[in-house]
Scaffold this active site. Structure first.
Site, mmCIF file in Angstrom:
data_model
loop_
_atom_site.group_PDB
_atom_site.id
_atom_site.type_symbol
_atom_site.label_atom_id
_atom_site.label_comp_id
_atom_site.label_asym_id
_atom_site.label_seq_id
_atom_site.Cartn_x
_atom_site.Cartn_y
_atom_site.Cartn_z
ATOM 1 N N ASP A 103 21.327 2.102 -0.098
ATOM 2 C CA ASP A 103 20.756 1.101 -1.146
ATOM 3 C C ASP A 103 19.550 0.781 -1.301
ATOM 4 O O ASP A 103 18.702 1.344 -0.145
ATOM 5 C CB ASP A 103 21.517 -0.662 -0.035
ATOM 6 C CG ASP A 103 21.333 -1.588 -0.067
ATOM 7 O OD1 ASP A 103 21.728 -1.496 -2.126
ATOM 8 O OD2 ASP A 103 21.317 -2.858 0.102
ATOM 9 N N HIS A 109 18.186 3.447 -9.819
ATOM 10 C CA HIS A 109 19.245 4.687 -9.806
ATOM 11 C C HIS A 109 19.112 5.686 -9.685
ATOM 12 O O HIS A 109 19.477 6.861 -9.781
ATOM 13 C CB HIS A 109 20.597 3.781 -10.690
ATOM 14 C CG HIS A 109 21.015 2.889 -10.492
ATOM 15 N ND1 HIS A 109 21.221 2.658 -8.626
ATOM 16 C CD2 HIS A 109 21.301 1.563 -10.765
ATOM 17 C CE1 HIS A 109 21.863 0.883 -8.951
ATOM 18 N NE2 HIS A 109 21.501 1.177 -10.629
ATOM 19 N N LEU A 168 29.680 22.029 4.550
ATOM 20 C CA LEU A 168 28.948 20.765 3.897
ATOM 21 C C LEU A 168 30.512 19.803 3.206
ATOM 22 O O LEU A 168 31.116 20.331 1.916
ATOM 23 C CB LEU A 168 28.176 20.107 3.645
ATOM 24 C CG LEU A 168 27.714 18.685 3.296
ATOM 25 C CD1 LEU A 168 27.387 18.210 5.017
ATOM 26 C CD2 LEU A 168 26.436 18.436 2.490
#
Ligand code: IPE
Ligand code: IPE
Ligand code: MG
Length: 246
Positions: A17, A34, A128
């Site tokens: 965020d 962004h 991962l």
């Protein structure tokens, strides 16, 4: 305690965020926040893979983010599509398995195809385990699980009285990996914003004011240190956990 004994999270879940505020601080459009946030995401995925964290789940777009102005939503979708196209090959080479959680039928066809492709391409990777939450909501996840179990009960395959926590856990997203040990939220807000509501029951929560585009491997190390300092009791007493009689 030696370094090898330092508790490390197997699964880290992040709410990324603060992109908008980061851009505003610089007098730039939210889009640039962004874009910068995407670069951080790429770095943090790499860092987690390098540090041998088993699973990383990232909140990229919530079921409530559709309420944003259409231009911002469109821009996020474009960025998402471009990011998928440009990153999947490298993720695959790095043995990362990628998947998406959330209601993907709401996305344009092209994006859904890219998501399916990425999942197919990386499905056998053993490094991962990267999950991206898109059009995801924790309540949606829980309702979905309830619906699946209700269907089985309706079809006579399941006794409603047999439903227990383990069975329910088996129906929510990411049922095949351990629940998050460490939750990180950047951007200063201390809330869950409808993220992994079911999964976070006993997760350690780390909040930082750092805005996502400024988050770095150094901040990640701080979060891992915070985690290492926690005593996870799961309802027991501290003495039970340490095995001391005091
Ligand atoms: C997080 O940053 C990215 C998404 C929710 C897609 P924000 O866009 O929420 O940034 P702030 O909270 O407005 O600063
Ligand atoms: C949460 O951030 C969702 C994502 C990071 C994708 P928001 O910016 O949407 O959360 P609120 O609205 O401040 O709670
Ligand atoms: Mg926000």
């Amino acid at each position: 305690m030696s370094a090898s004994e330092t508790p490390r999270p197997r699964h880290v879940a992040i709410i990324m965020d603060g992109n908008g505020r980061w851009a505003r601080q610089r007098g730039r459009p939210r889009a640039s926040g962004h874009q910068a946030g995407f670069r951080t995401t790429r770095d943090i995925v790499e860092a987690c893979a390098r540090q041998r964290i088993e699973a990383l789940t990232l909140f990229a777009f919530s079921s409530e983010n559709w309420k944003r102005p259409p231009t911002e939503v469109g821009l996020l979708m474009d960025l998402f599509l471009r990011a998928l196209k440009s990153e999947v090959g490298k993720l695959c080479d790095n043995n990362v398995r990628i998947r998406f959680i959330g209601e993907r039928s709401a996305f344009q066809q092209k994006l859904q195809e890219e998501m399916d492709n990425a999942e197919q391409l990386t499905r056998d990777n053993t490094g991962l385990q990267l999950a991206i939450a898109v059009n995801y909501g924790g309540r949606w996840d829980i309702v979905n699980a309830a619906r699946a179990l209700a269907r089985q009960a309706r079809d006579g395959q399941l006794d409603p009285d047999a439903i227990d926590i383990d069975m329910f856990s088996g129906q929510v997203s990411l049922a095949d990996i351990p629940e998050p040990d460490l939750f990180i939220r950047t951007g200063g807000e201390k809330r869950i914003s409808n993220y992994l509501l079911w999964h976070l029951a006993y997760t350690e929560l780390f909040f930082t004011d750092v805005l996502w585009p400024d988050f770095s491997e150094t901040e990640l190390a701080t979060a891992l240190e915070f985690y290492a300092g926690r005593q996870r009791r799961f309802g027991q007493t501290g003495e039970q956990v340490t095995g001391s009689n005091a």
